[in-house]
Design an enzyme around this catalytic site. Structure first.
Site, PDB file in Angstrom:
ATOM      1  CB  ALA A   7      -0.914  -0.008   1.219  1.00 43.99           C
ATOM      2  CB  CYS A   8       2.387   3.164  -2.099  1.00 42.44           C
ATOM      3  SG  CYS A   8       1.636   2.751  -3.678  1.00 42.44           S
ATOM      4  CB  SER A   9       1.017   8.137  -1.699  1.00 46.75           C
ATOM      5  OG  SER A   9       2.166   8.170  -2.496  1.00 46.75           O
ATOM      6  N   GLY A  11       1.075   4.423  -6.147  1.00 46.89           N
ATOM      7  CA  GLY A  11       1.285   3.122  -6.766  1.00 46.89           C
ATOM      8  C   GLY A  11       2.281   3.071  -7.898  1.00 46.89           C
ATOM      9  CD  GLU A  39      -3.355   4.877   3.887  1.00 45.53           C
ATOM     10  OE1 GLU A  39      -3.944   4.496   4.909  1.00 45.53           O
ATOM     11  OE2 GLU A  39      -3.605   5.964   3.313  1.00 45.53           O
TER      12      GLU A  39
END
Length: 105
Positions: A7-9, A11, A39
């Site tokens: 999960a990231c801001s 991708g 995320e």
């Protein structure tokens, strides 16, 4: 199939890490679905696939969201951690996969 969620801001860079982890997992004979999500979609992802997710890794750029997301993952008994920033920055799929496996075991 068991899943690993990154999960990231947004991708973009995390999708590169996903590719490297997939390559390492295949070389180790592991059948895993590895993918990146924003995320902010964590709650829905856990609701939909929580029983199949073996680990969640947060991108270093959203490390400040760890405590908030840990409350979510704990309710599904899914381990969560922040991806090692050096492994992330160097796209070291082997090191990130090792991190996941140490979370699971």
């Amino acid at each position: 199939m068991k899943r690993i969620v990154l999960a990231c801001s947004a991708g973009m860079s995390t999708s590169l890490v996903v590719t490297k982890i997939e390559k390492e997992a295949t070389a180790c004979g592991l059948e895993l679905k590895i993918y990146a999500i924003p995320e902010q979609n964590m709650r829905e992802e856990l609701q939909d696939y929580g029983q199949d997710i073996i680990a969640v890794l947060l991108g270093p750029q959203v490390r400040f969201k760890l405590a908030e997301n840990q409350k979510l993952t704990d309710s599904y008994q899914v381990p969560i951690a922040v991806i090692d920033s050096v492994a992330y920055g160097t796209l070291n799929g082997a090191k990130v996969l090792d991190q996941v496996l140490s979370l699971v075991n």
